[in-house]
Design an enzyme around this catalytic site. Structure first.
Site, PDB file in Angstrom:
ATOM      1  N   ASP A  33      -7.982  -5.126  -0.210  1.00  0.00           N
ATOM      2  CA  ASP A  33      -8.481  -5.957  -1.319  1.00  0.00           C
ATOM      3  C   ASP A  33      -8.144  -7.423  -1.164  1.00  0.00           C
ATOM      4  O   ASP A  33      -8.665  -8.264  -1.897  1.00  0.00           O
ATOM      5  CB  ASP A  33      -7.898  -5.442  -2.637  1.00  0.00           C
ATOM      6  N   HIS A  57       0.846  -1.182   0.000  1.00  0.00           N
ATOM      7  CA  HIS A  57       0.000   0.000   0.000  1.00  0.00           C
ATOM      8  C   HIS A  57       0.882   1.234   0.000  1.00  0.00           C
ATOM      9  O   HIS A  57       1.932   1.239   0.631  1.00  0.00           O
ATOM     10  CB  HIS A  57      -0.901   0.016   1.247  1.00  0.00           C
TER      11      HIS A  57
HETATM   12  C1  SDX Z   1      -6.145   0.271  -2.937  1.00  0.00           C
HETATM   13  O1  SDX Z   1      -4.335   4.738  -2.011  1.00  0.00           O
HETATM   14  C2  SDX Z   1      -5.263   4.121  -1.401  1.00  0.00           C
HETATM   15  O2  SDX Z   1      -5.703   4.461  -0.328  1.00  0.00           O
HETATM   16  C3  SDX Z   1      -5.832   2.936  -2.175  1.00  0.00           C
HETATM   17  C4  SDX Z   1      -6.868   2.100  -1.438  1.00  0.00           C
HETATM   18  C5  SDX Z   1      -8.125   2.896  -1.172  1.00  0.00           C
HETATM   19  O3  SDX Z   1      -8.844   2.522  -0.232  1.00  0.00           O
HETATM   20  O4  SDX Z   1      -8.433   3.814  -1.964  1.00  0.00           O
HETATM   21  O5  SDX Z   1      -6.347   1.676  -0.199  1.00  0.00           O
HETATM   22  C6  SDX Z   1      -7.298   0.892  -2.241  1.00  0.00           C
HETATM   23  O6  SDX Z   1      -5.871   0.632  -4.041  1.00  0.00           O
HETATM   24  C7  SDX Z   1      -5.312  -0.754  -2.200  1.00  0.00           C
HETATM   25  C8  SDX Z   1      -4.096  -1.234  -3.051  1.00  0.00           C
HETATM   26  C9  SDX Z   1      -4.614  -2.341  -3.989  1.00  0.00           C
HETATM   27  N1  SDX Z   1      -3.533  -2.701  -4.949  1.00  0.00           N
HETATM   28  C10 SDX Z   1      -2.943  -3.906  -4.918  1.00  0.00           C
HETATM   29  O7  SDX Z   1      -3.131  -4.744  -4.031  1.00  0.00           O
HETATM   30  C11 SDX Z   1      -1.998  -4.146  -6.102  1.00  0.00           C
HETATM   31  C12 SDX Z   1      -0.684  -4.749  -5.575  1.00  0.00           C
HETATM   32  N2  SDX Z   1       0.024  -3.678  -4.827  1.00  0.00           N
HETATM   33  C13 SDX Z   1       1.031  -2.942  -5.561  1.00  0.00           C
HETATM   34  O8  SDX Z   1       0.726  -2.694  -6.902  1.00  0.00           O
HETATM   35  C14 SDX Z   1       1.553  -1.752  -4.747  1.00  0.00           C
HETATM   36  O9  SDX Z   1       1.814  -2.212  -3.494  1.00  0.00           O
HETATM   37  C15 SDX Z   1       0.724  -0.497  -4.649  1.00  0.00           C
HETATM   38  C16 SDX Z   1       0.324   0.027  -5.969  1.00  0.00           C
HETATM   39  C17 SDX Z   1      -0.487  -0.746  -3.812  1.00  0.00           C
HETATM   40  C18 SDX Z   1       1.574   0.555  -3.931  1.00  0.00           C
HETATM   41  O10 SDX Z   1       2.596   0.837  -4.764  1.00  0.00           O
HETATM   42  P1  SDX Z   1       3.751   1.892  -4.351  1.00  0.00           P
HETATM   43  O11 SDX Z   1       3.459   2.531  -3.061  1.00  0.00           O
HETATM   44  O12 SDX Z   1       4.001   2.769  -5.536  1.00  0.00           O
HETATM   45  O13 SDX Z   1       4.977   0.947  -4.048  1.00  0.00           O
HETATM   46  P2  SDX Z   1       6.024   0.551  -5.120  1.00  0.00           P
HETATM   47  O14 SDX Z   1       5.318   0.102  -6.351  1.00  0.00           O
HETATM   48  O15 SDX Z   1       7.001   1.668  -5.241  1.00  0.00           O
HETATM   49  O16 SDX Z   1       6.699  -0.713  -4.438  1.00  0.00           O
HETATM   50  C19 SDX Z   1       7.737  -0.540  -3.495  1.00  0.00           C
HETATM   51  C20 SDX Z   1       8.529  -1.846  -3.588  1.00  0.00           C
HETATM   52  C21 SDX Z   1       8.968  -2.170  -5.013  1.00  0.00           C
HETATM   53  O17 SDX Z   1      10.135  -2.993  -4.916  1.00  0.00           O
HETATM   54  P3  SDX Z   1      11.608  -2.277  -5.009  1.00  0.00           P
HETATM   55  O18 SDX Z   1      11.618  -1.484  -6.304  1.00  0.00           O
HETATM   56  O19 SDX Z   1      11.722  -1.392  -3.801  1.00  0.00           O
HETATM   57  O20 SDX Z   1      12.578  -3.411  -5.023  1.00  0.00           O
HETATM   58  O21 SDX Z   1       7.689  -2.948  -3.195  1.00  0.00           O
HETATM   59  C22 SDX Z   1       7.489  -3.807  -4.303  1.00  0.00           C
HETATM   60  C23 SDX Z   1       7.869  -3.029  -5.548  1.00  0.00           C
HETATM   61  O22 SDX Z   1       8.310  -3.905  -6.567  1.00  0.00           O
HETATM   62  N3  SDX Z   1       6.071  -4.161  -4.281  1.00  0.00           N
HETATM   63  C24 SDX Z   1       5.601  -5.396  -4.501  1.00  0.00           C
HETATM   64  C25 SDX Z   1       4.216  -5.288  -4.320  1.00  0.00           C
HETATM   65  N4  SDX Z   1       3.881  -4.019  -4.008  1.00  0.00           N
HETATM   66  C26 SDX Z   1       5.046  -3.315  -3.993  1.00  0.00           C
HETATM   67  N5  SDX Z   1       6.211  -6.549  -4.833  1.00  0.00           N
HETATM   68  C27 SDX Z   1       5.411  -7.626  -4.978  1.00  0.00           C
HETATM   69  N6  SDX Z   1       4.035  -7.607  -4.816  1.00  0.00           N
HETATM   70  C28 SDX Z   1       3.433  -6.449  -4.485  1.00  0.00           C
HETATM   71  N7  SDX Z   1       2.102  -6.414  -4.317  1.00  0.00           N
END
Ligand code: SDX
Length: 431
Positions: free
Chosen positions: A366, A308
């Site tokens: 989710d 998140h």
């Molecule tokens: C919602 O914003 C809100 O409030 C949203 C929400 C709401 O109520 O409105 O809470 C609802 O959207 C919840 C989130 C639902 N999405 C998912 O579950 C999709 C999977 N999650 C990821 O796509 C991700 O965690 C996000 C999009 C939720 C957050 O992304 P960020 O904050 O931009 O984090 P990032 O992509 O920069 O990741 C940081 C690191 C990265 O690795 P490094 O580059 O540091 O090595 O964490 C890794 C990412 O690769 N990473 C994951 C991951 N999420 C982040 N690796 C594997 N699986 C994941 N799910």
């Protein structure tokens, strides 16, 4: 923090700028940089706005480090346990919990706005049966302004209130109609003798050919899920509604832009993507393989439902939903639901893995919601529309808050230009 400010100094010219600190009631203060460009001829640079406050708001507070979520100051776990979705909708819209008379008037008004204009119901026929319900929601909601010329004066508080009530009331009817269209069944009209979530379940699952009894456990679980999804500060779809609304467009168009943004799998589309992922993993024995895929930078696979932007701790909503999962699955006689067991094992293994621990990737709202929706018999492509029904309250509350702000201006971010310097047009034979 009376008049505290940060001083920024240009290392070359020595010019300085005083950046006042903006303090809220709770949470991290912000630096007011509105004078910065004029005084120092620089912009700030914050792709994806990870460290940028776009507004002041009194609606929702999130403490990501400690997993705290407050709606108008009330902890979401207390509201989930003691309130109802429409009472929470009133709270988010008006800022205070209603007394009995206010709640009765609000519930009555919502109940009596649930029907759609009969001409609007014909719009669904323009979609193929296999259109995704989110495509239909985006189109139908964007068309609402064509029916309500009488309430699109965004400067009129009464018009704004009617819009908010109408939108909250009609979203379940629109979502249920989209589902019925996709399965080729007749659309069900709302039934005013049912509460909000029971009414939605009936419109979703009933057919004219037979009586339909709403399962009260299912209705209660859905009401809690709607409470937990109602608002979440400046998330991507709410920020989209605010940016669209800042242009002065009609509120239905602004909500339609929020629906479109919510659809993405990184946002509200994640609940559908979680079920797709669990079905793709298939069996507990495959979990380690998919955990490795999620960690592999060259593999686009991510563990949907994990991580998140704000919560670097358990998403408090996921914790509540996880508990409800057990209750609903037990009630449905599905306590050994393979997907739930797989989800629990995936959660256990992921939370022990250094990659997830280092990045503070915890299950989010989710991760479990899709399992409850599936147990309630809701089809996977309807999961994100469920999120949209609930988040309509947050979108409407933020849109109204913004329109009430005398300082509201059109949102217009800047950029760092990295393209070609100025150059002259070359005739085609000279290229
Ligand atoms: C919602 O914003 C809100 O409030 C949203 C929400 C709401 O109520 O409105 O809470 C609802 O959207 C919840 C989130 C639902 N999405 C998912 O579950 C999709 C999977 N999650 C990821 O796509 C991700 O965690 C996000 C999009 C939720 C957050 O992304 P960020 O904050 O931009 O984090 P990032 O992509 O920069 O990741 C940081 C690191 C990265 O690795 P490094 O580059 O540091 O090595 O964490 C890794 C990412 O690769 N990473 C994951 C991951 N999420 C982040 N690796 C594997 N699986 C994941 N799910």
């Amino acid at each position: 923090m009376a008049n505290k400010a940060f001083t920024l100094t240009d290392p070359e010219s020595g010019r300085t700028s005083e950046l006042p600190v903006v303090e809220g009631t709770l949470g991290t203060p912000g630096l007011d940089i509105r004078k910065l460009n004029g005084e120092m001829d620089v912009f700030t640079y914050d792709p994806a706005f990870t460290a940028t406050c776009s507004c002041e708001s009194r609606i929702t507070y999130i403490d990501g480090a400690n997993g705290v979520l407050l709606y108008r100051g009330y902890p979401v776990d207390q509201l989930a346990e003691k309130s109802s979705f429409l009472e929470v909708a009133y709270l988010l819209l008006y800022g205070e919990l209603p007394d009995q008379g206010q709640l009765d008037e609000f519930v009555n008004a919502i109940t009596r706005h649930t029907m759609l204009n009969e001409s609007l119901t014909k719009f669904f026929d323009g979609f193929h049966y296999d259109a995704h319900p989110m495509a239909m929601l985006t189109g139908i909601v964007g068309s609402l302004s064509a029916f309500y010329h009488d309430t699109t004066d965004i400067r009129d508080p009464e018009h704004r209130e009617i819009f908010a009530r109408r939108m909250i009331a009609k979203m379940p009817t629109i979502a249920a109609a989209a589902y019925k269209h996709s399965v080729g069944q007749p659309k069900m009209y709302p039934s005013n003798d049912l509460d909000y979530t029971s009414n939605f379940l009936r419109m979703l699952f009933a057919v004219p050919a037979e009586r339909y009894e709403v399962d009260p456990i299912a209705a209660k679980a859905l009401d809690v899920l709607f409470i937990l999804h109602a608002d979440h500060e400046q998330n991507a779809s709410t920020s989209t509604v605010r940016l669209a609304g800042s242009t002065g467009c009609n509120p239905y168009a602004a909500i339609a832009s929020g629906i479109a943004a919510l659809w993405g799998p990184a946002h509200g589309g994640a609940n559908e993507a979680v079920l797709t992922m669990l079905n793709q993993i298939g069996d507990v024995s495959q979990v380690p393989k998919f955990i490795e895929k999620a960690k592999d930078k060259n593999d686009p696979f991510r563990l949907m439902g994990f991580g998140h932007r704000v919560y670097k701790n358990f998403d408090p909503r996921a914790t509540i939903i996880r508990g409800y999962c057990h209750q609903v699955l037990e009630h449905m006689g599905m306590e050994n639901h393979p997907l739930f067991e797989l989800a629990m094992e995936l959660e256990r293994i992921a939370l022990e893995d250094d990659y997830f621990k280092e990045r503070k990737l915890y299950p989010n709202v989710d991760f479990y919601s899709g399992i409850i929706y599936q147990a309630l018999g809701i089809p996977v492509n309807m999961f994100t529309p469920m999120f949209a029904i609930a988040r309509t309250v947050g979108w409407a509350a933020h849109w109204c808050e913004m329109q009430n702000d005398p300082g509201m201006r059109i949102g217009r971010p800047r950029q760092i230009y990295t393209g070609s310097p100025k150059r002259d047009y070359a005739p085609i034979d000279k290229r």
